[in-house]
Design a protein around this motif. Sequence first.
Motif, PDB file in Angstrom:
ATOM      1  N   LEU A  31      37.950  49.806  46.026  1.00 44.18           N
ATOM      2  CA  LEU A  31      37.790  48.338  45.785  1.00 44.18           C
ATOM      3  C   LEU A  31      38.907  47.711  46.040  1.00 44.18           C
ATOM      4  O   LEU A  31      38.871  46.525  46.703  1.00 44.18           O
ATOM      5  N   ALA A  32      40.087  48.196  46.084  1.00 43.07           N
ATOM      6  CA  ALA A  32      41.205  47.511  46.254  1.00 43.07           C
ATOM      7  C   ALA A  32      41.491  47.139  47.889  1.00 43.07           C
ATOM      8  O   ALA A  32      41.823  46.176  48.199  1.00 43.07           O
ATOM      9  N   VAL A  39      30.390  39.674  49.428  1.00 43.36           N
ATOM     10  CA  VAL A  39      29.440  40.650  49.552  1.00 43.36           C
ATOM     11  C   VAL A  39      29.827  41.921  49.018  1.00 43.36           C
ATOM     12  O   VAL A  39      29.212  42.481  48.435  1.00 43.36           O
ATOM     13  N   ALA A  40      31.236  42.428  49.387  1.00 44.63           N
ATOM     14  CA  ALA A  40      31.755  43.703  49.008  1.00 44.63           C
ATOM     15  C   ALA A  40      31.937  43.662  47.378  1.00 44.63           C
ATOM     16  O   ALA A  40      31.733  44.700  46.733  1.00 44.63           O
ATOM     17  N   ILE A  41      32.398  42.321  46.943  1.00 41.44           N
ATOM     18  CA  ILE A  41      32.500  42.361  45.424  1.00 41.44           C
ATOM     19  C   ILE A  41      31.160  42.555  44.692  1.00 41.44           C
ATOM     20  O   ILE A  41      31.217  43.177  43.844  1.00 41.44           O
ATOM     21  N   LEU A  97      38.023  38.901  40.221  1.00 43.69           N
ATOM     22  CA  LEU A  97      36.787  39.823  40.088  1.00 43.69           C
ATOM     23  C   LEU A  97      37.003  41.165  40.411  1.00 43.69           C
ATOM     24  O   LEU A  97      36.626  42.174  39.782  1.00 43.69           O
ATOM     25  N   ARG A  98      38.069  41.379  41.460  1.00 45.28           N
ATOM     26  CA  ARG A  98      38.369  42.748  41.884  1.00 45.28           C
ATOM     27  C   ARG A  98      39.093  43.293  40.664  1.00 45.28           C
ATOM     28  O   ARG A  98      38.914  44.464  40.416  1.00 45.28           O
ATOM     29  N   LEU A  99      40.091  42.516  40.420  1.00 43.69           N
ATOM     30  CA  LEU A  99      40.790  43.031  39.016  1.00 43.69           C
ATOM     31  C   LEU A  99      40.156  43.315  37.822  1.00 43.69           C
ATOM     32  O   LEU A  99      40.184  44.451  37.211  1.00 43.69           O
ATOM     33  N   THR A 100      39.021  42.440  37.534  1.00 40.71           N
ATOM     34  CA  THR A 100      38.229  42.770  36.320  1.00 40.71           C
ATOM     35  C   THR A 100      37.460  43.937  36.543  1.00 40.71           C
ATOM     36  O   THR A 100      37.290  44.933  35.738  1.00 40.71           O
ATOM     37  N   ILE A 101      36.968  44.010  37.751  1.00 43.40           N
ATOM     38  CA  ILE A 101      36.138  45.142  38.087  1.00 43.40           C
ATOM     39  C   ILE A 101      36.991  46.598  37.546  1.00 43.40           C
ATOM     40  O   ILE A 101      36.492  47.554  37.192  1.00 43.40           O
TER      41      ILE A 101
END
Lengths: 202, 226
Positions: A31-32, A39-41, A97-101
């Motif tokens: 993810l990181a 799209v990746a998110i 969003l990346r951090l939240t996921i």
Amino acid sequence: MNSLYRQGTSLLHRLKVGPKLLILAAIIALLAVFATNPVAILAALAVTTALFKIAFPADGVTTLAKQFWALKWLILIIVIPQLIFGAAWLPVTTNALRLTIAISLATLFTLTTKHEAMLAAIERAVRPLKRIGIKPETVSLIIAMTINAIPMILKFAAQTREAQAARGAKPSIALMTVPLLVASLKYADEFAEALTARGVEV
Amino acid sequence: MLIEFEAVSVSFDTKTALDNVSLKLDQKRIGVIGLNGSGKSTFARLLNGLVQPTSGTVLVGSVNPAKDAKAARKQTGFIFSNPDVQIIMPTVLEDVSFTLRSSRLSKAEIRSKALAVLQRFGIAHLADQAAHSLSSGQKQLLAISAIMVSEPKLIVADEPTALLDLANSRLVSRVLLEQIDQQVVLITHDLELAANCDVVLRFADAKLVEVGEPAAVISAYLADNK
């Protein structure tokens, strides 16, 4: 504070702590590195939703939504200053969003792993430190007691706030510090005595 | 089990907490009453070596807690008034299992013993709950379970109902007085609870002033504190 662990019989509940931690850590690492565009998110979000659904078939999506909602203030603290200082909204939103996921995935580990199994895994992980005189049981006991102390400190803080509000004082860090410190030290003293009574020397 | 005190005194700095106490007790339910600061808690703590006598000798069965605190703690379970400070591990089952951590039992055996004791005190359904999320009464039952799982010979309870509401107080009292086979030393301000013991000790100003039938000791206590 309620225990984060939730009963279940899903694959994630049954997976051993080590492999589970590795899988979730690998997903977070991917993810990181790769989730840098919408799209990746979205793909990462779909995987996370699927994992929550596997863990909690009845209310996986609601559980994930609750995790997201619980993180709202953290996300706002991260996002708003960046937007104020002129950062583009798309990368800011993507990062948030990346951090939240990532945090939600970490929470999924806690939701599906019993403390007991987690502490046993920690004991196994720190076993090599035995050679330099560090006892694995002591490390896991310290972690367990730390987990335990958090709701107590929160309770003292709430009691102090309430007592001050009852006397008309506005909440402030300066007013909170001394009573909170005194309550925590008293708790530490009584807790040490209870530990001794149960055969743990401190 | 015979509890024997021979000229026991305890002092903290310049304050005398217990003054020249001698007694022999072998009753099953021993109540201890007295005003705050009268020496009750010091008496209780001497039984498992949490407090050391400044002079005199304490014997619980054949164990001298001042000399062999480990053996004393093994045979004596201690319940404090504040249930929050007694919780060591995050969940109910883990907290009870913790007591058996240094036994030679396997993990499965420890789990089964812990679950059995939780069942006995009616809180097995809370096994996986966070211990701090329980009600005060449930926490006190957890404390009792965590002690009973190691099958001690003596239970010392220092004001175990002090922070409980009426219903929980009655529940915990019933467990301590009726559901436990072990000898119980019950330090309490609840005279109704003391009245149900086999013998009552009364402390005042660090001295043991009376030992006897509950009704007589309680009447004298009430008369002295009108």
